[in-house]
Design an enzyme around this catalytic site. Structure first.
Site, mmCIF file in Angstrom:
data_model
loop_
_atom_site.group_PDB
_atom_site.id
_atom_site.type_symbol
_atom_site.label_atom_id
_atom_site.label_comp_id
_atom_site.label_asym_id
_atom_site.label_seq_id
_atom_site.Cartn_x
_atom_site.Cartn_y
_atom_site.Cartn_z
ATOM 1 N N GLU A 441 -8.914 0.082 3.030
ATOM 2 C CA GLU A 441 -7.651 -0.639 2.909
ATOM 3 C C GLU A 441 -7.476 -1.561 4.115
ATOM 4 O OE1 GLU A 441 -4.420 2.126 3.038
ATOM 5 O OE2 GLU A 441 -2.910 0.562 3.250
ATOM 6 N N ASP A 514 -5.001 4.492 4.458
ATOM 7 C CA ASP A 514 -4.133 5.068 5.487
ATOM 8 C C ASP A 514 -3.479 6.342 4.975
ATOM 9 O OD1 ASP A 514 -4.684 3.005 7.172
ATOM 10 O OD2 ASP A 514 -2.867 1.857 6.705
ATOM 11 N N ASP A 516 -0.557 7.220 4.772
ATOM 12 C CA ASP A 516 0.878 7.025 4.576
ATOM 13 C C ASP A 516 1.167 6.741 3.102
ATOM 14 O OD1 ASP A 516 -0.045 4.507 4.162
ATOM 15 O OD2 ASP A 516 0.972 3.584 5.862
ATOM 16 N N ASP A 518 1.921 3.973 1.484
ATOM 17 C CA ASP A 518 1.215 2.836 0.898
ATOM 18 C C ASP A 518 -0.231 3.201 0.608
ATOM 19 O OD1 ASP A 518 3.532 1.475 1.134
ATOM 20 O OD2 ASP A 518 2.916 0.206 2.816
#
Ligand code: TTJ
Length: 655
Positions: A441, A514, A516, A518
């Site tokens: 990403e 990541d 998180d 997203d």
């Protein structure tokens, strides 16, 4: 001393010698399990660890299927041991003639023993490996069993498979109280990777067992938390409820789901099905509660019957003209969600992963039983029947149109590997067995990954945050999307009708996003894409999810990494304590994204095969992503908003 008395003493000595000899055999049997645990439970990884639970729970399920148990409880104890409780008849405690030992002892100490004690009926469960409780016993530092029966409480314990003492009566119990409780602690010297149970994983299978065994009440409780978490499952509808659950977020053609059942030659067959407005079909099949990913004779019988019955109905009710072409299997399965569950006294599992039902007699039996019931259903429910046929006709028209379109796109798709995407940093090896591609990403993490990797066998493909919503896009639009094109070109597998998994240029496809919200979203998008358009790659087990650390604890040039997990906070505190010296305290870094690690750190923690952990994606994982995705992208706004509010407070992606 009389001759009789002498004879009695002699007999006793011989019996004792026989017992000693049989004990040695028992020990050798269980020692073999400890020497080669993988042969008995598949692996000693987290998979194998969880397998122990099912090996035990299956026995209680059998007792429930036999009609004697109605409640099963599974507990993860605070020390990561497991307790399974049922309210069945209790494992028999009487002395068996053959062994001179209580039956319950034999269950836990003799390989392949279990199940039948003249109780009639057959053992339905028995796991993929079906090796019995003695294997769990052999691989546990301690296992103890308590049997409640005829007003008595019996107890025995074992250590690494070795009997700790004779079966003992340890007290009285209410004469109405009957059942079996087994408690075991997996041996950390066997399960060296992890002895930590995954509550979600256990809960998922427990729920599946509740769906597959109508009426069963089964719960799972995590006692490791300060406040124990319990989930209780009970479906009066069985697999009918399962289908409705799978379709929960989708518009459906009719309600409730169709349910049929039948029995022939000791084989029971249940089928539940319902159509959604979507184009995709999801047919899940099970044999003796085991998921048969690779399909097999039960699925084959169902497919044949479905196609024939719908065509017959369509023709005899003039929904399809006599001279019109029949609907194909694909036509009648478009939008279908179905669960097929058979129970067989002697199932044969075949295929690469032993998840394909091989018994040849089953296809005819499923075909016959399902055809009869489904045919009757259509006659009795003409409204529903009409909708099903119309959906099939629509699919056949779309199929013919798509075929034409595909012939055109195939010529101009340009997904040849001769044009490898510019963003791909390829590896030098071209042996797909060795090579890996990391889908990363963001360009900055992509940069670190490129300089941190081993370029011999690791390729990097950075993608921008947002990839296309494949649910809504047409085939042409998907083919036009830059990110998706690079992915397919890099993989070399072709697309759509030309897809060929054997052409995969990498046999590991690693999603690295990541840690998180997203990142999770992008992972879901990618998994959905793979599930829908690269499913053979998922089925082959080529898809992985990288597991970057969540914390780094740093003192000078020494650094300890903490992986995300239920114990992350404890491990963090431990690392801090371990690294603190009289003079200095370590610094704690929390990694919010891959970009916060430099190339060397990224290699060390997440990419180096020697140190990394990666989660292999199963077809179910991908199917689940697909479902979440459906919810996020579907027409119903409410569940989407709930999901976003619950999960995505900081999301910058608009869904
Ligand atoms: C077998 O036939 C006679 C009556 O008892 C039947 C029996 O063994 N039932 C039974 C076994 N119920 N529950 C179990 C069992 C439960 C656990 C948790 C673990 C094991 C190995 C067996």
């Amino acid at each position: 001393m009389t001759t009789e008395e002498l004879q009695a003493i002699q007999d006793k000595k011989e019996k004792a010698a026989e017992y000693d000899a049989s004990q040695i055999q028992v020990l050798e049997g269980l020692e073999a399990v400890r020497m080669r645990p993988g042969m008995y439970i598949g692996s000693t990884s987290s998979e194998g660890l969880h397998h122990l639970v099912w090996e035990i729970v299956d026995n209680s399920i059998d007792e429930a299927l036999a009609g004697f148990a109605s409640h099963i409880e599974v507990f993860i104890e605070p020390d990561n041991s497991i307790t399974v409780v049922d309210d069945g008849r209790g494992i028999p405690v009487d002395i068996q003639e053959k062994t001179g030992r209580p039956a319950v002892e034999t269950v836990f100490t003799v390989l392949h023993a279990g199940g039948k004690f003249g109780g009639g009926g057959y053992k339905v469960s028995g796991g993929l490996h079906g090796v019995g409780s003695s294997v769990v016993n052999a691989l546990s530092t301690q296992l103890d069993v308590t049997v409640f029966k005829q007003g008595q409480k019996y107890y025995q314990e074992y250590h690494r498979g070795v009997v700790g003492g004779d079966l003992a009566m340890i007290g009285e119990t209410d004469p109405d109280h009957h059942g079996t409780t087994v408690h075991f602690t997996p041996d950390p010297t066997i399960f060296t990777e992890t002895t930590e149970f995954d509550f979600q994983k256990l809960a998922k299978r427990v729920r599946e067992l509740a769906f597959l065994n109508r009426g069963l009440r089964i719960s799972i409780t995590d006692k490791r938390l300060e406040e124990a978490e319990s989930l209780h499952y009970h479906y009066e509808g069985g697999i009918q409820s399962y289908v409705e659950y799978l379709n929960e977020e989708k518009p459906v053609l009719f309600e409730p789901a169709i349910f049929t059942e039948g029995e022939m030659d000791e084989i029971t067959v249940e089928v539940a099905m319902q159509y959604t407005g979507s184009y995709h079909s999801m047919v899940l099949s099970f044999a003796n509660n085991i998921s048969t990913h690779e399909g097999g004779t039960h699925e084959q019988g169902f497919r044949t019957a479905l196609t024939r019955v719908i065509n017959n109905y369509a023709k005899s009710n003039k929904l399809l003209k006599e001279n019109e072409e029949n609907l194909t299997g694909d036509d009648v399965r478009e939008g279908l969600t179905a669960v097929i569950s058979v129970k067989h006294p002697n199932p044969q599992f075949e295929g690469q992963t032993k998840t394909k039902l091989g018994n040849s007699e089953v296809s005819g039996i499923v075909n016959k039983l399902f055809s009869e019931e489904f045919g009757t259903f259509l006659l009795e429910n003409p409204q529903v029947a009409k909708r099903i046929v119309e959906k099939g006709i629509l699919a056949s028209k779309a199929r013919i149109a798509a075929k034409r379109a595909r012939e055109v796109t195939r010529k101009k798709s340009g997904l040849e590997i001769s044009n490898l995407p510019g963003k791909l940093a390829d590896c030098s090896s071209n042996d797909p067995k060795q090579t890996e591609i990391f889908i990363v990403e963001g360009d900055s993490a992509g940069g670190s990954a490129k300089s941190g990797r081993n370029r011999e066998f690791q390729a990097i493909l950075p993608i921008r945050g947002k990839i296309l919503n494949v649910e809504k896009a047409s085939m042409e639009k998907i083919l036009a999307n830059e990110e998706i094109r690079s992915l397919f070109t890099a993989m070399g597998t072709g697309f759509g009708a030309d897809f060929d998994v054997t052409k995969a240029r990498y046999q590991k496809l690693v999603i690295m996003t990541d840690a998180d919200v997203d990142g999770a979203h992008i992972r879901t998008l990618l998994l959905t894409l793979f599930y829908r358009y690269m499913r053979p790659v998922v089925e082959a087990g080529y898809v992985y999810i990288a597991q970057p650390p969540i914390y780094g604890v740093k003192l000078g040039d020494k650094i300890t990494y903490i992986q995300p997990g239920v114990n992350q906070e404890t491990e963090l505190q431990e690392a801090i304590v371990n690294m603190t010296t009289s003079k200095r305290k370590p610094i704690v870094q929390r990694y919010k994204g891959l970009g916060e690690m430099d190339d060397h750190q990224l290699w060390e923690t997440t990419m180096d095969p020697e140190h990394r952990t990666m989660a292999q994606v199963s077809v179910e994982d991908a199917a689940e992503a697909d479902q979440i995705f459906d919810m996020l992208m579907g027409d119903r706004v409410e569940p989407r908003r709930d999901f976003i509010e619950a999960n995505a407070q900081y999301s910058t992606i608009d869904i």
